[in-house]
Design an enzyme around this catalytic site. Structure first.
Site, PDB file in Angstrom:
ATOM      1  N   ARG A 170       0.942  -1.506  -0.260  1.00 12.60           N
ATOM      2  CA  ARG A 170      -0.060  -0.240  -0.001  1.00 12.60           C
ATOM      3  C   ARG A 170       1.250   1.033   0.213  1.00 12.60           C
ATOM      4  NH1 ARG A 170      -3.466  -0.562   5.570  1.00 12.60           N
ATOM      5  NH2 ARG A 170      -1.842  -2.427   6.424  1.00 12.60           N
ATOM      6  N   LYS A 202       3.781   2.550   2.976  1.00 11.50           N
ATOM      7  CA  LYS A 202       4.151   1.033   3.167  1.00 11.50           C
ATOM      8  C   LYS A 202       4.994   0.842   3.146  1.00 11.50           C
ATOM      9  CE  LYS A 202       1.034  -1.584   5.734  1.00 11.50           C
ATOM     10  NZ  LYS A 202       0.940  -1.010   7.590  1.00 11.50           N
ATOM     11  N   TYR A 208       4.643  -9.070  -0.799  1.00  6.76           N
ATOM     12  CA  TYR A 208       3.883  -8.512  -1.832  1.00  6.76           C
ATOM     13  C   TYR A 208       4.672  -9.116  -3.147  1.00  6.76           C
ATOM     14  CZ  TYR A 208       0.858  -6.565   1.871  1.00  6.76           C
ATOM     15  OH  TYR A 208       0.038  -6.371   2.684  1.00  6.76           O
ATOM     16  N   ASP A 264       8.766 -17.250   7.709  1.00  7.09           N
ATOM     17  CA  ASP A 264       7.523 -19.002   8.206  1.00  7.09           C
ATOM     18  C   ASP A 264       7.068 -18.852   6.648  1.00  7.09           C
ATOM     19  OD1 ASP A 264       6.010 -17.033   6.426  1.00  7.09           O
ATOM     20  OD2 ASP A 264       6.263 -15.313   8.302  1.00  7.09           O
TER      21      ASP A 264
END
Ligand SMILES: [Zn+2]
Length: 443
Positions: free
Chosen positions: A289, A292, A298, A364
């Site tokens: 965004r 950000k 992304y 992760d």
């Protein structure tokens, strides 16, 4: 001239790696207003520049300053994430299908064989499947559109009849119809199977005598989600966000071929402008965004928009299956920047392995899947192929070829597998599952 990857040449330790100043120099324009946002941005820039310079202690780099992909370590990390998880993961119990999808998709991108997981996945899928045809997030949980989507993708990834047979298409279709909103949207997420009968049953709240179908109003709903910035939001009037941009393009690409449907429903120049603004320098990575920070995931949500947009602009083509070197001139974003961010900043370089949001964040399964997906789209080119179609299979398909660039900065052995531009599963898996169901009589 024969193609050869220049990055294969060894880097002599006494030579400084060749990293363009764009990735090592501070951004020239700074916001003079000091806020939490500007401080965080400065901190991320500084930490990324240290990794991008290729001079970090203990990290071997090629002559372009790029470390190799820790394929074996990342495979071990995902294999472990598919096993028993520690108690801290109990909050993720409602996301089991997503963990399957992230790990299985990441493993295939890394070239690992996932067939050993088929039996276990089938057993677990059946145990969280509801009579409605949908899948819950865990045992005894209510069907949810997002976890159902993840479960179907996971079954498609392991592939084979035993996996496909888990899916109860008739029940699932009825359940999907109950989620359809009169606005054209679905109650939880966008998407749907292209080979399903489209009539809504009488007990759907959206049923009218005009024979609406599951897809009625959907593209218009997506159009209303495009914001003044050009990006796409979760619902009309909300903030543009990278993940919704990818979902929206994927949704439209399911309804019709991208070169036809994108310009019909979206302001393309504005969308491209917003997507371009998501890539930062010096980091090279993508943000989700405005204002950000860059984040590895992304690489897929925003990075995965580019193959569809580039394919739409290029238009349909005839299959050549010939991979020829291309230059960066035809690209709408900096593949090199994204690849540098992923390999320099996105890898956990310890024994743990896995991919991460940004330096100093733990790896992760979610980020490992989406960072590798982004790497795949940056390393490949997607083209739309016109095909005959048979009323069930759509009359267009995709060809995903290696992107060969004479200025390639990463080692050729670090190219990951090609990925389906719409569904985010390994290339070819969509065709396999669709062929299976289209060959079944009835529904
Ligand atoms: Zn993230």
């Amino acid at each position: 001239m024969a193609y050869s990857s220049p990055s294969q040449e060894p880097h002599e330790p006494h030579q400084a790696p060749l990293v363009p100043g764009l990735f090592t120099t501070a951004a020239p324009i700074k916001d003079s207003l000091v806020t939490d946002t500007s401080l965080s941005q400065n901190a991320v820039e500084t930490s990324c520049r240290a990794f991008l310079a290729g001079t970090q202690d203990g990290i071997r780099v090629n002559r372009h300053g790029i470390p190799s992909l820790g394929r074996e370590r990342h495979i071990r990390f995902l294999d472990k994430s598919l096993g028993n998880l520690p108690p801290a993961f109990k909050a993720a119990d409602a996301s089991r299908p997503w963990i399957f999808y992230w790990c299985l998709n990441g493993l295939v991108l890394l070239g690992a064989d996932v067939s050993k997981y088929r039996d276990g996945l089938v057993a677990t899928a059946r145990s969280i499947q509801n009579e409605s045809g949908g899948f819950g997030g865990g045992f005894g949980q209510q069907s949810h559109l997002a976890t159902t989507y993840a479960m179907v993708l996971s079954l498609a990834i392991v592939g084979g009849e035993a996996a496909y047979q888990v899916i109860d298409r008739r029940a699932m279709w009825k359940w999907l119809c109950t989620l359809k909103e009169p606005t054209g949207a679905f109650r939880l997420t966008l998407g749907g199977e292209i080979d399903l009968p489209l009539d809504l049953p009488y007990d759907s709240s959206s049923h009218t005598p005009e024979r609406l179908d599951l897809f009625t109003g959907l593209a218009d709903y997506v159009r209303r989600c495009q914001t003044f910035e050009g990006g796409i939001s979760a619902r009309p009037g909300a903030e543009a966000h990278g993940a919704y941009a990818f979902c929206a393009l994927g949704c439209l690409a399911i309804l019709d071929a991208p070169h036809r449907i994108f310009p019909r429903y979206l302001d393309m120049p504005r969308l491209i402008s917003w997507l371009s603004s998501r890539q930062y320098a010096p980091e090279g990575g993508l943000s989700g965004r405005t204002n950000k920070l860059v984040d590895g995931c992304y690489s897929h949500w925003v990075g995965g928009c580019w193959p569809l947009i580039e394919a739409a602009i290029h238009g349909p083509t005839i299959s050549t299956s010939i991979e020829t070197p291309s230059s960066a001139a035809g690209d709408l974003y900096s593949r090199e920047g994204l690849i540098r961010y992923i390999l320099c900043c996105g890898q956990d370089q310890t024994k743990r392995g896995g991919m991460r949001d940004k330096p100093y964040q733990p790896s992760d399964a979610y980020h490992t899947c989406y960072v590798l997906s982004g790497l795949s789209s940056a390393q490949h080119v997607t083209r739309i192929l016109s095909s005959d179609g048979d009323g069930i299979m759509p009359p267009w398909t995709y060809e995903v070829l290696s992107h060969l660039d004479e200025a390639q900065v990463y080692n050729e052995e670090d190219r990951v597998s090609p990925t389906d531009p719409v569904y985010g599963i390994p290339e070819g898996k969509r065709k396999d599952i669709m062929s299976y169901f289209s060959s079944r009589p009835g529904f």
